[in-house]
Every structure is written in structure tokens, then in C-alpha cells.
Write a protein that holds these residues in place. Structure first.
Motif, PDB file in Angstrom:
ATOM      1  N   GLU A 139      29.993   7.384  15.574  1.00  0.00           N
ATOM      2  CA  GLU A 139      31.019   6.429  15.097  1.00  0.00           C
ATOM      3  C   GLU A 139      30.426   5.488  14.050  1.00  0.00           C
ATOM      4  N   GLU A 140      29.188   5.064  14.299  1.00  0.00           N
ATOM      5  CA  GLU A 140      28.507   4.146  13.364  1.00  0.00           C
ATOM      6  C   GLU A 140      28.303   4.830  11.998  1.00  0.00           C
ATOM      7  N   ILE A 141      27.925   6.110  12.038  1.00  0.00           N
ATOM      8  CA  ILE A 141      27.711   6.860  10.783  1.00  0.00           C
ATOM      9  C   ILE A 141      29.045   6.991  10.047  1.00  0.00           C
ATOM     10  N   GLU A 142      30.092   7.294  10.792  1.00  0.00           N
ATOM     11  CA  GLU A 142      31.414   7.471  10.176  1.00  0.00           C
ATOM     12  C   GLU A 142      31.873   6.172   9.513  1.00  0.00           C
ATOM     13  N   ARG A 143      31.652   5.042  10.219  1.00  0.00           N
ATOM     14  CA  ARG A 143      32.030   3.733   9.659  1.00  0.00           C
ATOM     15  C   ARG A 143      31.251   3.466   8.376  1.00  0.00           C
ATOM     16  N   ALA A 144      29.959   3.725   8.402  1.00  0.00           N
ATOM     17  CA  ALA A 144      29.115   3.472   7.210  1.00  0.00           C
ATOM     18  C   ALA A 144      29.588   4.352   6.055  1.00  0.00           C
ATOM     19  N   ARG A 145      29.904   5.617   6.373  1.00  0.00           N
ATOM     20  CA  ARG A 145      30.333   6.546   5.323  1.00  0.00           C
ATOM     21  C   ARG A 145      31.623   6.051   4.660  1.00  0.00           C
ATOM     22  N   GLN A 146      32.565   5.636   5.502  1.00  0.00           N
ATOM     23  CA  GLN A 146      33.844   5.162   4.953  1.00  0.00           C
ATOM     24  C   GLN A 146      33.667   3.911   4.104  1.00  0.00           C
ATOM     25  N   GLN A 147      32.642   3.111   4.435  1.00  0.00           N
ATOM     26  CA  GLN A 147      32.411   1.871   3.690  1.00  0.00           C
ATOM     27  C   GLN A 147      31.460   2.086   2.508  1.00  0.00           C
ATOM     28  N   GLY A 148      31.135   3.329   2.214  1.00  0.00           N
ATOM     29  CA  GLY A 148      30.248   3.639   1.077  1.00  0.00           C
ATOM     30  C   GLY A 148      28.824   3.191   1.321  1.00  0.00           C
ATOM     31  N   ASP A 149      28.449   3.069   2.596  1.00  0.00           N
ATOM     32  CA  ASP A 149      27.125   2.540   2.941  1.00  0.00           C
ATOM     33  C   ASP A 149      26.266   3.626   3.599  1.00  0.00           C
ATOM     34  N   SER A 150      25.072   3.268   4.066  1.00  0.00           N
ATOM     35  CA  SER A 150      24.159   4.267   4.639  1.00  0.00           C
ATOM     36  C   SER A 150      23.416   3.664   5.824  1.00  0.00           C
ATOM     37  N   LEU A 151      22.691   4.502   6.564  1.00  0.00           N
ATOM     38  CA  LEU A 151      21.998   4.057   7.777  1.00  0.00           C
ATOM     39  C   LEU A 151      20.619   4.693   7.903  1.00  0.00           C
ATOM     40  N   GLY A 152      19.735   3.968   8.614  1.00  0.00           N
ATOM     41  CA  GLY A 152      18.434   4.517   8.997  1.00  0.00           C
ATOM     42  C   GLY A 152      18.349   4.574  10.506  1.00  0.00           C
ATOM     43  N   GLY A 153      17.135   4.579  11.053  1.00  0.00           N
ATOM     44  CA  GLY A 153      17.025   4.634  12.507  1.00  0.00           C
ATOM     45  C   GLY A 153      15.598   4.805  12.989  1.00  0.00           C
ATOM     46  N   ILE A 154      15.491   5.021  14.299  1.00  0.00           N
ATOM     47  CA  ILE A 154      14.182   5.158  14.959  1.00  0.00           C
ATOM     48  C   ILE A 154      14.069   6.542  15.606  1.00  0.00           C
ATOM     49  N   ILE A 155      12.932   7.181  15.349  1.00  0.00           N
ATOM     50  CA  ILE A 155      12.643   8.516  15.907  1.00  0.00           C
ATOM     51  C   ILE A 155      11.436   8.387  16.836  1.00  0.00           C
ATOM     52  N   GLU A 156      11.488   9.049  17.989  1.00  0.00           N
ATOM     53  CA  GLU A 156      10.271   9.154  18.816  1.00  0.00           C
ATOM     54  C   GLU A 156       9.818  10.599  18.805  1.00  0.00           C
ATOM     55  N   LEU A 157       8.528  10.782  18.695  1.00  0.00           N
ATOM     56  CA  LEU A 157       7.972  12.129  18.550  1.00  0.00           C
ATOM     57  C   LEU A 157       6.860  12.327  19.576  1.00  0.00           C
ATOM     58  N   VAL A 158       6.849  13.483  20.215  1.00  0.00           N
ATOM     59  CA  VAL A 158       5.891  13.738  21.296  1.00  0.00           C
ATOM     60  C   VAL A 158       5.176  15.064  21.038  1.00  0.00           C
ATOM     61  N   ALA A 159       3.872  15.104  21.306  1.00  0.00           N
ATOM     62  CA  ALA A 159       3.135  16.378  21.298  1.00  0.00           C
ATOM     63  C   ALA A 159       2.475  16.530  22.662  1.00  0.00           C
ATOM     64  N   LEU A 160       2.772  17.649  23.330  1.00  0.00           N
ATOM     65  CA  LEU A 160       2.255  17.890  24.684  1.00  0.00           C
ATOM     66  C   LEU A 160       1.138  18.923  24.666  1.00  0.00           C
ATOM     67  N   ASN A 161       0.277  18.835  25.695  1.00  0.00           N
ATOM     68  CA  ASN A 161      -0.817  19.805  25.925  1.00  0.00           C
ATOM     69  C   ASN A 161      -1.907  19.768  24.869  1.00  0.00           C
ATOM     70  N   LEU A 162      -2.120  18.613  24.273  1.00  0.00           N
ATOM     71  CA  LEU A 162      -3.214  18.507  23.291  1.00  0.00           C
ATOM     72  C   LEU A 162      -4.539  18.429  24.020  1.00  0.00           C
ATOM     73  N   VAL A 163      -5.506  19.108  23.505  1.00  0.00           N
ATOM     74  CA  VAL A 163      -6.839  19.044  24.074  1.00  0.00           C
ATOM     75  C   VAL A 163      -7.418  17.659  23.765  1.00  0.00           C
ATOM     76  N   PRO A 164      -8.197  17.045  24.688  1.00  0.00           N
ATOM     77  CA  PRO A 164      -8.835  15.788  24.312  1.00  0.00           C
ATOM     78  C   PRO A 164      -9.948  16.062  23.301  1.00  0.00           C
ATOM     79  N   GLY A 165     -10.189  15.101  22.411  1.00  0.00           N
ATOM     80  CA  GLY A 165     -11.323  15.255  21.488  1.00  0.00           C
ATOM     81  C   GLY A 165     -10.947  15.665  20.073  1.00  0.00           C
ATOM     82  N   LEU A 166      -9.646  15.613  19.732  1.00  0.00           N
ATOM     83  CA  LEU A 166      -9.252  15.890  18.331  1.00  0.00           C
ATOM     84  C   LEU A 166      -9.396  14.602  17.538  1.00  0.00           C
ATOM     85  N   GLY A 167      -9.862  14.688  16.304  1.00  0.00           N
ATOM     86  CA  GLY A 167     -10.106  13.477  15.504  1.00  0.00           C
ATOM     87  C   GLY A 167     -11.463  12.909  15.907  1.00  0.00           C
TER      88      GLY A 167
END
Ligand SMILES: Cc1cc2nc3c(=O)[nH]c(=O)nc-3n(C[C@H](O)[C@H](O)[C@H](O)COP(=O)(O)O)c2cc1C
Length: 396
Positions: A200-228
Motif C-alpha cells: 500500500e505504501e509503494i502504491e501511495r508513493a507511486r501515485q504521488q510521483g514519489d519513491s521509497l527505500g528500505g531495510i534488508i537483512e541478509l544471512v549466510a548459514l554454515n560458514l566455516v570459522p576462519g574466513l578473512g
């Protein structure tokens, strides 16, 4: 291992050269196309996504579905090019159709125009456009393919779009549930109620000629310890991941683990205790560090959060200056997304997978996949012994 991309948004194609993958790695073109399709999905994308259905072509480095060890060349055709042949012509004659002379605030138009002394800002726009992320996703998916052989799984979900946030108490799901719920949402949000509010928020912004950003969370599982590594600044994995993520168009902030929230707390509330389980093996009772300590993976899930700013191209444009007449005029509008947070999440998964694959490549080097896997298995045995207190090297 490295890659470089080339190509303009409305040119004939996007290209990349990817070098340094081990030989014998299985490559399924379809798996790359799945990621390309995910990048094009999501509520709030522009008209262009309906024109293009990205498909990668591999021109070198793979034979009978396996890497040879040689450089890969990737290509994605821009289906829209047919209508842009004159505007994007390599040899000319020069045309004034679709000239850009009123730069968009928030985009690269003006800064790039000043830097390269362009009067037609299309020369900037064509390369600064996030269309480039299509070939980046294709290239980095090869890193994701490599990680599969080490059991690593990278995924993401959207926690906020504009002012609509997933409530804190609804974030306490297992990673499996978060991924499954997000996959069912048109904005990749793991909370159904917030997902609807975001649309709904995106639709409202679109109708008003505006735009939106946001927050993403990203996960990586099963990584070996000791990288980097902590031993040199440019080997720290936290810095390398942050650089890769900040290089995505529109990403303005990166957090690792509790990130900014930890700055407001005391050490005793932030750092993850080191404990022994009933078998006297070391484990961590929490993961507020997000899987990285000292720039090294510690064996816990890697958890990153990204802030994407609102899209700069507005159909109700902001004030700008016409570089032809040097008078104030609204910025020029190109066909554009209203919100691309979901797409940016797919790009972020890809670039993180690439950085992790690079770290695996460095730690378990070898020219073939078999060599890498051999080194990995040996290291895993050493890590098991270490965590169980059985590491035999004499104490000094
Ligand atoms: C997947 C994706 C899609 C994007 N789509 C658009 C778009 O349609 N219109 C636009 O103006 N910006 C879009 N952006 C953001 C711009 O490319 C970005 O803001 C611009 O290149 C300037 O870079 P900066 O924001 O990092 O300073 C998109 C970004 C991503 C990651």
C-alpha cells in the motif's frame, strides 16, 4: 578470483569477465537465470521489467556444464536496444533524441557530468544505472554456485519499506521460517501484515510521483570459522563485505550483527559469551556480533543489514538546473522503479555470495574443485578438534 562488468543500460548488451574459479565446478545456466528473474521481480518495479526477461549466455570458460579453469565471459542482451539503436549508436551520427540536460538529484547525473565533463548526461546515466546489477548478479551467482559445495546458504528478507517496519516481536522467527515467509511475499517481507502495508505504501508513493527505500537483512548459514583475517586491514572480511555492499547502487548503510544498536548499549549486553556444552565443546550462547569478530568468521551465522535510500528518479521531479539554458527547471524523468528494495536484496545476496566465495577460494586454494574440497575437509577436522580441546600442538 575477480570479475569486471561492462555495458550500458540501453546498449546492445551487458558483459562480464569472471576469472579464477576452480576447474570442474558444475555450472547450470538455468540457476543463473533464476537469480536474474528474482532480481526483476518485486512490487514497485518499473515498466522496463516487463520488457526485459534477462537470460545469460556463457561464451567461454565452461564446457559440458563444468568450468575449465579459464576465464568465463557472460552476456545478457538488452532486449530494449532495438528502440535505442540511434541513441546508443557506437559510430554515430550523433542524435539529440533523449538527451539528458536536467540532472536528477540523488542520481549520478550531475556528479558524473562534472567529473567527465559531459553535456549530455546520458553518457553518465547509461553506466550509472542499476541495470548493471543484472550482469553483477549473473557473475556473482557463480560464487554462490561455488559456495554450494561447502554447504553455504545465503538468503535475505526485507524488514522495512519507507516508514513501514516489521515489528520487533515478529522478527523472532527461525531463519528457515524467515526465508520461507519472505519467499511468499511480493516485497520479500517475512511478516504478512507488514507485507500488505508495504505494498500500500509503494502504491501511495507511486501515485504521488514519489519513491521509497528500505531495510534488508541478509544471512549466510554454515560458514566455516576462519574466513578473512585480523592480520591486515584489507583482509578483514567485515570491511570487504561492507565495501561490496556499499558498491550497490542506492545502498547507503551497512550493519554487521547488532550494528548501530550496539553503540547505545554496554559491553556486557552486547558481546557473545563463550561457553562449553555438555560434551565440553566450545559454543556461543548468542550471536549479536553477526558471525564476525576481528574481521574473521567465528562459525555463527553471518547477519548483515543494509539501508537503501529512496529511488532518485521521481515522476514528480525535484528542482534541478537545465545545463543547456542554465535556468532552474525540474529534473528529467526516465522510466523508473518506485521501490527496488526487493531487487536490491537479490543483488546484495549475490555480492555477499561472491565475497564469501572469494574468502573460501583464498583459504582453500587450489586449481580444481577437488583440491579445494580436500583442503576444506582437512581444515574442518582441525576446527572440530580445536573446539573440543583436542588440538595436539604443544602449548607455547
Ligand atoms: C536493483 C536496483 C534498481 C534500481 N532502480 C532504479 C530506478 O529505476 N531509477 C532510479 O533512479 N534509481 C534506481 N536505483 C538506484 C540508483 O541506481 C542509484 O541511486 C544511483 O545509481 C546513484 O547511486 P547512489 O544512490 O549509490 O549514490 C536502483 C538501484 C538498485 C539496486
Amino acid at each position: 578470483m575477480r570479475y569486471l562488468t561492462a555495458g550500458e543500460s540501453h546498449g546492445p548488451c551487458l558483459t562480464a569477465m569472471v576469472e579464477g574459479l576452480p576447474s570442474h565446478m558444475p555450472v547450470a545456466v538455468e540457476d543463473i537465470n533464476i537469480q536474474l528473474a528474482r532480481r526483476q521481480e518485486g512490487y514497485g518495479r518499473g515498466e522496463r521489467m516487463k520488457i526485459e526477461k534477462d537470460e545469460v549466455k556463457i561464451l567461454s570458460g565452461v564446457r559440458f556444464s563444468r568450468t575449465t579453469g579459464g576465464p568465463l565471459t557472460l552476456q545478457i542482451l538488452n532486449k530494449d536496444f532495438e528502440s535505442w539503436k540511434d541513441v546508443m549508436s557506437v559510430q554515430g551520427p550523433a542524435v539529440t533524441r533523449r538527451r539528458i540536460h536536467c540532472p536528477r538529484p540523488g542520481h549520478a547525473d550531475l556528479a558524473g557530468g562534472i567529473k567527465y565533463l559531459h553535456r549530455d548526461l546520458r553518457d553518465v546515466l547509461e553506466r550509472s544505472s542499476a541495470r548493471e546489477t543484472a550482469i553483477r548478479v549473473a557473475s556473482c551467482t557463480l560464487g554462490r554456485m561455488l559456495l554450494k559445495h561447502f554447504g553455504v546458504h545465503v538468503f535475505s528478507y526485507v524488514l522495512a519499506i519507507g516508514s513501514v517496519k516489521v515489528p520487533e516481536e515478529s522478527r523472532n522467527l527461525s531463519y528457515e521460517d524467515l526465508e520461507r515467509e519472505a519467499a511468499a511475499s511480493p516485497v520479500s517481507c517475512p511478516h504478512a501484515e507488514s507485507s500488505l502495508a508495504m505494498i500500500e505504501e509503494i502504491e501511495r508513493a507511486r501515485q504521488q510521483g514519489d519513491s521509497l527505500g528500505g531495510i534488508i537483512e541478509l544471512v549466510a548459514l554454515n560458514l566455516v570459522p576462519g574466513l578473512g583475517s585480523h592480520v591486515q586491514w584489507d583482509r578483514r572480511l567485515d570491511g570487504r563485505l561492507a565495501r561490496a555492499l556499499m558498491s550497490i547502487q542506492g545502498i547507503k548503510g551497512v550493519e554487521i550483527g547488532e550494528g548501530f544498536a550496539s553503540a547505545y548499549k554496554r559491553g556486557s549486553q552486547v558481546h557473545d559469551p563463550i561457553c562449553l556444552d555438555e560434551k565440553k565443546k566450545i559454543y556461543r550462547s548468542s550471536n549479536r556480533a553477526g558471525g564476525l569478530e576481528g574481521g574473521i568468521t567465528n562459525g555463527e551465522p553471518l547477519v548483515l543489514r543494509l539501508a537503501m535510500k529512496p529511488i532518485p528518479t521521481l515522476t514528480k521531479p525535484l528542482p534541478s538546473v537545465d545545463l543547456d539554458t542554465f535556468s532552474e527547471r525540474p529534473a528529467q524523468a526516465e522510466r523508473s522503479d518506485t521501490c527496488a528494495v526487493h531487487a536490491a536484496a537479490v543483488v546484495a545476496e549475490a555480492v555477499v555470495a561472491w565475497e564469501l566465495a572469494l574468502a573460501y577460494r583464498e583459504k582453500f586454494s587450489g586449481d580444481s574443485l577437488e583440491e579445494m574440497i580436500g583442503a576444506y575437509k582437512h581444515y574442518c577436522c582441525l576446527v572440530e578438534d580445536y573446539l573440543a580441546g583436542k588440538w595436539k600442538r604443544p602449548m607455547l
